[in-house]
Motif scaffolding. Sequence first.
Motif, short mmCIF file in Angstrom:
data_model
loop_
_atom_site.label_atom_id
_atom_site.label_comp_id
_atom_site.label_asym_id
_atom_site.label_seq_id
_atom_site.Cartn_x
_atom_site.Cartn_y
_atom_site.Cartn_z
N ARG A 161 -4.25 7.03 -1.32
CA ARG A 161 -3.65 5.72 -1.04
C ARG A 161 -3.90 4.77 -2.20
O ARG A 161 -5.00 4.68 -2.72
CB ARG A 161 -4.20 5.13 0.26
CG ARG A 161 -3.53 3.82 0.66
CD ARG A 161 -3.92 3.41 2.07
NE ARG A 161 -3.33 4.29 3.07
CZ ARG A 161 -2.10 4.17 3.56
NH1 ARG A 161 -1.30 3.22 3.10
NH2 ARG A 161 -1.66 4.99 4.48
N GLU A 162 -2.84 4.05 -2.59
CA GLU A 162 -2.90 3.11 -3.72
C GLU A 162 -2.55 1.71 -3.21
O GLU A 162 -1.44 1.48 -2.74
CB GLU A 162 -1.90 3.54 -4.80
CG GLU A 162 -1.81 2.61 -5.99
CD GLU A 162 -0.70 3.01 -6.96
OE1 GLU A 162 -0.59 2.36 -8.01
OE2 GLU A 162 0.05 3.96 -6.65
N ASP A 163 -3.48 0.78 -3.31
CA ASP A 163 -3.23 -0.61 -2.95
C ASP A 163 -2.83 -1.36 -4.22
O ASP A 163 -3.61 -1.49 -5.16
CB ASP A 163 -4.48 -1.24 -2.33
CG ASP A 163 -4.81 -0.62 -0.98
OD1 ASP A 163 -3.86 -0.27 -0.26
OD2 ASP A 163 -6.00 -0.48 -0.66
N GLU B 295 1.06 5.39 0.10
CA GLU B 295 0.41 6.68 0.35
C GLU B 295 1.18 7.75 -0.41
O GLU B 295 2.41 7.85 -0.28
CB GLU B 295 0.41 7.00 1.84
CG GLU B 295 -0.26 8.32 2.18
CD GLU B 295 -0.17 8.67 3.64
OE1 GLU B 295 -0.06 9.88 3.96
OE2 GLU B 295 -0.20 7.75 4.48
N HIS C 165 3.88 -2.72 3.89
CA HIS C 165 3.82 -4.08 3.36
C HIS C 165 3.78 -5.07 4.51
O HIS C 165 4.06 -4.74 5.67
CB HIS C 165 5.01 -4.37 2.43
CG HIS C 165 6.31 -4.65 3.14
ND1 HIS C 165 7.04 -3.68 3.80
CD2 HIS C 165 7.01 -5.81 3.28
CE1 HIS C 165 8.14 -4.21 4.30
NE2 HIS C 165 8.14 -5.51 4.01
N SER D 243 0.85 -1.18 0.00
CA SER D 243 0.00 0.00 0.00
C SER D 243 0.89 1.23 0.00
O SER D 243 1.79 1.36 0.85
CB SER D 243 -0.91 0.01 1.23
OG SER D 243 -1.74 1.14 1.23
#
Length: 627
Positions: free
Chosen positions: A151-153, A145, A174, A143
């Motif tokens: 936030r990008e998963d 930020e 992680h 993930s």
Amino acid sequence: MTAEIDPFQLYGTRETEVLPQRLTAGRLAVDFKDGNLRTITYDGTEVLRAVSYLVRDRDWGTYAPRISDLKIDQGDDGFSVGYLARCAGPDDTDLEIRVHISAKTGGAVIFEAEATSQTGFETNRCGFCILHPIVGVAGTAVSVEHVDGRREDTRFPDLIEPWQPFKDMRAITHTVLPEVTAECRMEGDTFEMEDQRNWSDASYKTYVRPLALPWPYRIPAGQPVSQRIVLSFTDKRQTPSAPASVRPDGRAVTITGGSKRGMMPSIGLVITPEEAKATLEAPGILAEIGPQELLFHFDPNAGHNAMAFEAFGAIARLHAGTSTLEIALPCKRSPLAEAHEIATWMQAAGFKPDAVVISPSVDRQSTPPGSQWPACPPLEEVYAAARSAFPGVRLGGGMLSYFTELNRKRVPSEPLDFITHCTNPIVHAADDLSVMQTLEALPFITRSVRAIYGDKPYRIGPSTIPMRQNPYGSRTMDNPAGSCIPMANRDPRHNSRFAEAFALGYAVEVLDAGLECLTLSALTGPFGVIAGKDEPSPAGGKRPIFNTVARLARLAGSQWRECISSDPTAVLSFVAAPADGAPQMLLVNITATAQQVELGSFHLAEKRESGSLTLQPFAVRSIVLKD
């Protein structure tokens, strides 16, 4: 290190590295070395490979700051470190960095630094680099930020990304262990990540200051630059237990059979015009090695001319195997005119290579993200010129530099008979641990090449510890003191057992790629298997790497079988079955400490009381097996 072994035998120098100091805070452990943190673990599992504050010069060389006022406090519930580091730049410029590192049991690791220059200071990069390991991490969930709070998963790249997988970063999280996550938060500037496996580094690197911004840049006089890294953990386990992945001290490394099979590659040696005379003076050594391939390097921009082919022809006549001419084409005139001129010189000297590798000279220079590709004729035109000038020989292409450049500028493979590139382990770091860890990245490199080019015949090399050319700056680094420094054109370890072990470890890690040819050395010179007259060497002038190169040359064309090591960070192995002899197991210790090894169910030809043995530091061992 084993006390009885002379450090010179292991490292080619008696100036051994300062050992790291282990610091702990509850389940957290770090190695503090040279002002930075290495091997950051939680419950014995590696979380980060490093958190380092680095200063780079305009050629991407790394400064070695002078550290003073160092204070280390290890308490029952944590640790703290403080120091002052100073860099002396060109033209009497200076940079001073004040650092504080701390961690408490159950809390975060905090690494903060403030850099100030009284004169102004030119740099390509000044600030933090964070390294995530690749083994067990590649392809897993992460993930990110971003600086705008978004936030990008996503996932860590599995195949190697040519460009930055993540940009505009503020934090990255992680999974370390089931129900345990680690967040690394980066404050004070904008960070981004590059896939350092491109350079054979065994890490993903998150670094400060986006590459799209101009470099070098100048830190203004009197203006402090502050940054901070905060590494925190979330542990949701009810009853945390000791990690099963940690190998307790004294437990043996076990070797078991694997399912993969293949054929050993041909082994090459690189020959340059500068080393041609010395090569001609060592015909016995060349015959003793018996390489299957000689790779003749030719670069008109380095002053190579028609005279080189006289020597190349004489060397080729001493060699029973095949030969390849590697051309760095200047492209100052049309590729057709330049290729035909080189062919004319070659034919006049009676030099007839079996293959030609051709690449525009400018393609050896790296083109970082945001930069313009240098002017260059289309590669299709270059390859057509080579076909015209060198009819009837195999044509190779790719990069004369590293996988990085091949990944970023993917050559058209249709006109080519094979693909080639090199690697180098001291692009970013040159300490012993980092160099050996680059072996972990090699299977990712070869798998990425196969994903791009499929079953196209594939060669690697010359790949040596010293750097033969620097795609990232104006020069390789001279190393008159014989130190272990990044981007150096000479490295003391090439003269030692370290290089012997590194070369065999390299061969093990690329076996699964199905290489046509692997080149790990020259015959003579700073990249050679024999030392020059002005260099320290064992009796007879043979460097320890001679043993590995000669051994691999004897095994070329043999069938190999996979061996699985319970600790591939310590011992690597495979079985080779030559057509004219009994199968043999090759083992290599890639560490500076002796390793106990258990051979499991392998049937040994010799009678032994047990299937265990001791491998000394950087030792290579061959054991004959029953058919």
